[in-house]
Design a protein around this motif. Structure first.
Motif, short mmCIF file in Angstrom:
data_model
loop_
_atom_site.label_atom_id
_atom_site.label_comp_id
_atom_site.label_asym_id
_atom_site.label_seq_id
_atom_site.Cartn_x
_atom_site.Cartn_y
_atom_site.Cartn_z
N GLY A 418 0.84 -1.19 0.00
CA GLY A 418 0.00 0.00 0.00
C GLY A 418 0.87 1.24 0.00
O GLY A 418 2.10 1.17 0.10
N ALA A 419 0.23 2.41 -0.12
CA ALA A 419 0.97 3.67 -0.15
C ALA A 419 0.11 4.79 0.41
O ALA A 419 -1.10 4.82 0.18
CB ALA A 419 1.42 4.01 -1.57
N ASN A 420 0.73 5.69 1.14
CA ASN A 420 0.03 6.85 1.67
C ASN A 420 -0.38 7.81 0.55
O ASN A 420 0.26 7.87 -0.50
CB ASN A 420 0.91 7.60 2.67
N VAL A 421 -1.44 8.57 0.81
CA VAL A 421 -1.91 9.60 -0.12
C VAL A 421 -1.95 10.92 0.63
O VAL A 421 -2.45 10.99 1.77
CB VAL A 421 -3.31 9.26 -0.67
N HIS A 422 -1.46 11.97 -0.01
CA HIS A 422 -1.40 13.30 0.61
C HIS A 422 -2.18 14.30 -0.24
O HIS A 422 -2.29 14.15 -1.46
CB HIS A 422 0.05 13.76 0.75
N ALA A 423 -2.69 15.33 0.41
CA ALA A 423 -3.40 16.39 -0.30
C ALA A 423 -2.43 17.12 -1.21
O ALA A 423 -1.33 17.48 -0.80
CB ALA A 423 -4.03 17.36 0.70
N SER A 424 -2.85 17.36 -2.44
CA SER A 424 -1.96 18.05 -3.39
C SER A 424 -2.25 19.54 -3.48
O SER A 424 -1.52 20.28 -4.14
CB SER A 424 -2.09 17.42 -4.78
N ILE A 425 -3.33 19.99 -2.83
CA ILE A 425 -3.65 21.41 -2.76
C ILE A 425 -4.22 21.73 -1.38
O ILE A 425 -4.64 20.82 -0.66
CB ILE A 425 -4.69 21.84 -3.83
N ASP A 426 -4.22 23.01 -1.02
CA ASP A 426 -4.99 23.46 0.15
C ASP A 426 -6.46 23.47 -0.24
O ASP A 426 -6.82 23.89 -1.35
CB ASP A 426 -4.58 24.89 0.55
N GLY A 427 -7.33 23.03 0.66
CA GLY A 427 -8.73 23.06 0.30
C GLY A 427 -9.60 22.36 1.32
O GLY A 427 -9.21 22.15 2.48
N ILE A 428 -10.80 21.99 0.88
CA ILE A 428 -11.76 21.34 1.75
C ILE A 428 -12.21 20.04 1.09
O ILE A 428 -12.45 19.98 -0.12
CB ILE A 428 -12.97 22.25 2.04
N VAL A 429 -12.29 18.98 1.87
CA VAL A 429 -12.73 17.69 1.36
C VAL A 429 -14.24 17.75 1.10
O VAL A 429 -15.01 18.09 2.00
CB VAL A 429 -12.42 16.56 2.37
N VAL A 430 -14.64 17.44 -0.13
CA VAL A 430 -16.06 17.53 -0.47
C VAL A 430 -16.70 16.17 -0.71
O VAL A 430 -17.93 16.05 -0.66
CB VAL A 430 -16.29 18.43 -1.71
N ASN A 431 -15.88 15.15 -0.94
CA ASN A 431 -16.47 13.82 -1.18
C ASN A 431 -15.40 12.74 -1.02
O ASN A 431 -14.22 12.97 -1.32
CB ASN A 431 -17.06 13.74 -2.58
N ILE A 432 -15.84 11.57 -0.53
CA ILE A 432 -14.94 10.42 -0.41
C ILE A 432 -15.69 9.17 -0.85
O ILE A 432 -16.76 8.86 -0.32
CB ILE A 432 -14.44 10.23 1.04
N ASP A 433 -15.15 8.47 -1.85
CA ASP A 433 -15.62 7.11 -2.17
C ASP A 433 -14.37 6.32 -2.53
O ASP A 433 -13.59 5.98 -1.65
CB ASP A 433 -16.69 7.11 -3.27
N SER A 434 -14.16 6.03 -3.81
CA SER A 434 -12.89 5.42 -4.21
C SER A 434 -11.82 6.49 -4.43
O SER A 434 -10.65 6.18 -4.64
CB SER A 434 -13.05 4.60 -5.49
N ASP A 435 -12.24 7.75 -4.37
CA ASP A 435 -11.35 8.90 -4.48
C ASP A 435 -11.64 9.86 -3.32
O ASP A 435 -12.70 9.81 -2.70
CB ASP A 435 -11.57 9.67 -5.79
#
Length: 443
Positions: A418-435
């Motif tokens: 597996g691998a960690n995922v990091h935010a690529s921009i400043d912002g607000i999370v609006v949705n989570i599913d497979s992305d």
């Protein structure tokens, strides 16, 4: 020290940037005598690595020394093509002062020089055993961009950007560094757009890449190139062919020659991969177990379909389908052969890249795509939880959370790849599913 180094690479979410996406911290958790940097840029038209070697030569050498320390390697080899004159000049300049444990290896311009098993043989004369990996011959192979991401990790920067070559039927072929998660369409616009409304996009290289129908799909950690071509271009039409039609055509049209085997890079390396036998068995309705095992050795380089078959068939796609079906059935063939010599005439049967480009009808698109470090600020990014080989990452945020660029937003599983995922921009999370979808807070 080694455990801390491995953890640093893992925490930064570094995976193979050349297309495979294997988690790099797992690859580096080894002891070898040689680290090989893959700067061959296997696919025609993709220009990321050659430009990084030219513009980031000093950091590349620093990173290679770091990886050599982690793996206890005695030497490092940077494999790149002789034609990369500017990259060679930059690297030779950096190596001119006390870097005796690192050397450059100059490759001829043939395909697929960047296949890691071919590269291992060219640089060390060692043949990776059938079904094996470079570690089996005491080497580790790492891509140029991946290597720089390792150094970034030690400097405190996780993987949040990607270098991508955008070329083909575009107004301005270009190589850019963009935030992960921007759409393919946004990336295309950085090249000034496509010169026709009737086009398709190949993600990756022209040979091994695939046609992506959804231009809202995101740039990921493994995206290396975007190639825009007209819909009626022969390469596009062949890539869009269904596996059903490919299998049917293979059964009906194989002329029973051996051209696909004669030119197969893995066969010429000494492996018992004979695509013509697989195609014959398919045509006769008698695929035996040995043929099924052979298919597992295929690297899917595509040399057979773009340069060898006189009937326009695709042994590569046939092999891919066989591998898929075997994997779904849970079949894992065992390999035992360890070739100790290459096959006769291997060098004479290597495919010149220029001839491949001509054969594919891409000559007019074989032009520079210079590096342009435009600071692109997207309004939204879509970050898949699977941008790597292994299990999906586990979200650590929820809709409504504010996040900062570089913040860890999804963690690799405690067990398995597996691998960690990091935010690529400043912002607000609006949705989570497979992305995980993040919108920029700035209007």
């Amino acid at each position: 020290m080694k455990e801390e180094a491995i953890k640093t690479v893992a925490d930064a979410g570094v995976v193979g940037a050349g297309g495979a996406g294997f988690p790099t911290h797992v690859k580096l958790n080894a002891r070898v005598d040689t680290v090989i940097v893959n700067g061959a840029e296997c696919e025609p038209m993709i220009q990321v690595d050659r430009q990084l070697m030219e513009h980031e030569a000093r950091r590349l050498i620093v990173a290679l020394n770091l990886v050599m320390d982690i793996t206890s390697a005695e030497r490092g080899v940077i494999g790149l093509k002789k034609k990369y004159k500017d990259a060679i000049a930059s690297l030779e300049n950096e190596l001119s002062t006390n870097q005796s444990q690192i050397s450059l290896f100059y490759l001829d311009d043939f395909y697929p020089a960047g296949d890691e098993q071919i590269l291992v043989f060219e640089t060390t004369r060692r043949i990776v055993p059938e079904g094996g990996i470079p570690l089996d011959v005491n080497t580790v192979v790492i891509n140029v961009e991946t290597l720089l991401n390792v150094l970034n990790a030690f400097e405190g920067y996780p993987v949040v950007d990607k270098y991508v070559t955008i070329t083909g039927y575009v107004n301005k072929p270009i190589t850019v560094k963009v935030p992960l998660g921007i759409s393919l369409m946004e990336a295309l616009n950085l090249s000034g757009g496509v010169r026709t409304t009737q086009y398709s996009i190949i993600t990756g290289g022209p040979v091994m890449g695939h046609v992506e129908e959804d231009l809202t799909s995101p740039i990921t950690k493994t995206t290396k190139g975007l190639i825009a071509l007209p819909n009626d271009f022969s390469l596009i039409l062949s890539k869009k062919a269904s596996i059903k039609s490919i299998l049917m055509k293979a059964k009906m049209s194989c002329c029973q020659c051996v051209a696909c085997t004669d030119i197969c890079p893995r066969y010429l390396l000494g492996h018992n991969l004979q695509p013509h036998r697989i195609m014959r068995g398919l045509g006769h309705g008698s695929l035996d177990y040995q043929s099924l095992v052979m298919a597992q050795l295929c690297s899917e380089c595509g040399a057979c379909e773009v340069f060898a078959c006189p009937m326009g068939l695709s042994p590569r796609r046939v092999n891919r389908e066989i591998k898929l079906q075997l994997r779904l059935a849970g079949v894992k063939p065992a390999f035992s052969r360890r070739p100790d010599t290459e096959r006769e005439f291997r060098v004479l049967r290597r495919i010149p890249v220029k001839r491949m480009i001509t054969h594919l009808g891409l000559t007019k698109f074989d032009i520079p795509a210079p590096l342009d470090l435009v600071q692109y600020q997207p309004k939204k990014v879509r970050l898949p939880l699977t941008q790597h080989i292994g299990a999906p990452s586990i979200p650590l945020v929820k809709p409504g959370d504010k996040v900062a660029r570089g913040q860890l937003i999804a963690a690799r599983p405690a067990k398995g790849l597996g691998a960690n995922v990091h935010a690529s921009i400043d912002g607000i999370v609006v949705n989570i599913d497979s992305d995980i979808i993040i919108e920029n807070l700035v209007d």
